[in-house]
Design an enzyme around this catalytic site. Structure first.
Site, PDB file in Angstrom:
ATOM      1  N   SER A   1      90.429  64.145  68.851  1.00 26.64           N
ATOM      2  CA  SER A   1      90.742  65.333  68.067  1.00 26.64           C
ATOM      3  C   SER A   1      89.681  65.483  66.986  1.00 26.64           C
ATOM      4  O   SER A   1      89.142  64.485  66.502  1.00 26.64           O
ATOM      5  CB  SER A   1      92.126  65.166  67.436  1.00 26.64           C
TER       6      SER A   1
ATOM      7  N   LYS B   1      93.762  60.116  67.532  1.00 26.67           N
ATOM      8  CA  LYS B   1      94.164  60.762  68.786  1.00 26.67           C
ATOM      9  C   LYS B   1      93.321  60.385  69.993  1.00 26.67           C
ATOM     10  O   LYS B   1      92.113  60.206  69.910  1.00 26.67           O
ATOM     11  CB  LYS B   1      94.110  62.291  68.623  1.00 26.67           C
TER      12      LYS B   1
ATOM     13  N   ASN C   1      93.528  62.078  73.745  1.00 27.01           N
ATOM     14  CA  ASN C   1      94.278  63.122  74.462  1.00 27.01           C
ATOM     15  C   ASN C   1      93.962  63.165  75.957  1.00 27.01           C
ATOM     16  O   ASN C   1      92.830  62.927  76.358  1.00 27.01           O
ATOM     17  CB  ASN C   1      93.952  64.498  73.852  1.00 27.01           C
TER      18      ASN C   1
END
Ligand code: ARG
Length: 475
Positions: free
Chosen positions: A276, A282, A284
């Site tokens: 991110s 993060k 993802n």
């Protein structure tokens, strides 16, 4: 002047010219267009419609053109509208008179129809090979996890114990159907429209079986009107690709769930994850999300084509030029998704202890408890009710079924004995499910062997598909 400019006294409006042109996307059919033209020229000469000298010039001209196209030395122009007229114009520019004879007993209507079939037939071979690679990755992962217990779900509620292999092999089956669906589609596609002419065949003594054979088709389409009007094969292909994407999308959805903190059944490799721009922690699953998202595109392509085709009378109508972009888009999208999905799957890390932990709560051995009582003589429906009471008792005591003492169990049913604890172990529950297609290792082993056999068989067939096309038409 346009190739078709004979009866016109005015130039085409430039807006109309651009609007009408398809070269900006159908240039992709150039290989197939040349391949089809070479077969046509051979047949025309063999049937005595053109001379052998013209045939030689045409074939040499087309082969030279192909070499130059491959080397990036040729530019197509919207002035010549589409790939068919671009190739014909370029050929004539190069070889003169003979080039003008190529279009004898042919129309762009049967030309575009044959080009698209040739093109899609080849793409089916390539997509099939990519699906087989994905199946191989599924097989290898399943092979390592035949004893990895995880909860099987219904309604996304923990339901019964299965193995990770069992779960993966369900996708193996879906992909197996995808491969055979594509092969079915290819079989119906493999009939040659060349020689249908504009719509009504031709007065020349052509041999449609010869061109069909030269191009690797099973034979010529039986009706010339249908030959130029039919796009069923493209609709069928897009529909098969939509089903394939639906499978990849469901698989993606599960991968997204599994790598969430809520599940943590797997971890994606760094090379197949993204970060991110603001949240430093993060990681993802963008690849899986994009595959899920791109599924919508492919469905859209199918809907576009169905809608283009639904209201047009026989035979060719210019609406049909709108078939290509959705077809190309769907093929490109699928070909982009499959290898990246395979890479993601074959690099992910499985976290068996988390799967086992999740399987440990949620009473997923309740059916097995009912089955235990049934095997002791209680009718299943009564065993089901008794187990329901036990689960509710567990709720009051804050215990799992296997944590109840024999006394607590016997309060509900006197049929319980010491052996119940073995019967309630998740590993036992899974291993006991040895019915055909079930999660027991014996059964997943059989499924793995069958899948391996399937991959082996279809790899050989795909090699033939790709090979035979390359072998035909001298290209
Ligand atoms: N570019 C056209 C297409 O893709 C080729 C066929 C044109 N035929 C015609 N009668 N205008 O459909």
């Amino acid at each position: 002047m346009k190739l078709w400019g004979g009866r016109f006294s005015k130039e085409t409006d430039s807006l109309v010219n651009d609007f009408n042109a398809s070269i900006q996307f159908d240039f992709r059919l150039c290989r197939e267009d040349i391949q089809g033209s070479i077969a046509h020229a051979r047949m025309l000469a063999d049937c005595g419609v053109i001379t052998r000298e013209d045939r030689e010039k045409i074939i040499a001209g087309l082969e030279g053109l192909w070499t130059d196209i491959e080397a990036g030395r040729v530019e197509f122009t919207a002035e010549n509208e589409d790939i068919h007229m671009n190739i014909e114009a370029l050929l004539t520019e190069r070889i003169g008179e003979a080039g003008k004879r190529l279009h004898t007993a042919r129309s762009r209507n049967d030309q575009v129809a044959v080009d698209l079939r040739l093109y899609l037939r080849r793409e089916i071979g390539e997509i099939t090979a990519q699906i087989l690679d994905l199946q191989q990755a599924v097989l290898e992962l399943a092979d390592q996890h035949q004893n990895t217990v995880m909860p099987g779900y219904t309604h996304l509620q923990r339901a019964q114990p299965i193995s990770f292999a069992h779960h993966l092999l369900a996708y193996g089956e879906m992909l197996r159907r995808d491969v055979t669906r594509l092969q079915d589609c290819k079989e119906r596609m493999n009939w040659c429209p060349l020689g249908s002419g504009a719509l009504a065949g031709t007065t020349y003594p052509i041999d449609r079986w010869q061109t069909a054979r030269l191009l690797g088709f099973d034979g010529p389409c039986s009706n010339s009107l249908d030959g130029v009007s039919d796009r069923d094969y493209a609709v069928e292909l897009l529909s098969a690709l939509s089903v394939l994407m639906m499978h990849l999308s469901r698989f993606s959805e599960e991968i997204i769930l599994w790598c969430s903190w809520e599940f943590k059944f797997i971890e994606l490799d760094d090379a197949y994850s993204t970060g991110s721009s603001i949240m430093p922690q993060k990681k993802n699953p963008d690849v899986a999300e994009l595959v899920r998202g791109k599924t919508g595109r492919v469905y859209g392509d199918l809907m576009s084509l169905l809608t283009v085709m639904k209201g047009i009378p026989l035979a060719y109508n210019k609406d049909m030029q709108e078939d290509k972009e959705p077809v190309f888009d769907a093929v490109d999208t699928v070909k982009m998704c499959l290898p990246v999905f395979t890479g993601m799957l074959s690099t992910l890390r499985v976290l068996p202890e988390n799967m086992r932990r999740a399987a440990g709560s949620g009473f997923i051995n309740a059916t097995d408890c009912a089955d235990y009582l049934t095997k002791k003589g209680l009718p299943f429906r009564d065993a089901y009710t008794t187990t329901g009471k036990l689960v509710s008792r567990c709720g009051e005591l804050g215990k799992l079924l296997e944590e109840l003492t024999l006394e607590e169990l016997r309060e509900i049913s006197p049929l319980f004995e010491e052996d119940v604890y073995g019967a309630l172990r998740l590993e036992t529950c899974m291993e006991q499910r040895g019915s055909w297609g079930g999660p027991a290792a014996g059964e997943t082993g059989r499924q793995i062997a069958e899948l391996g056999q399937f991959i082996h068989e279809y790899r050989a067939r795909t090699a033939n598909i790709i090979g035979s096309i390359r072998g035909e038409g001298k290209i």
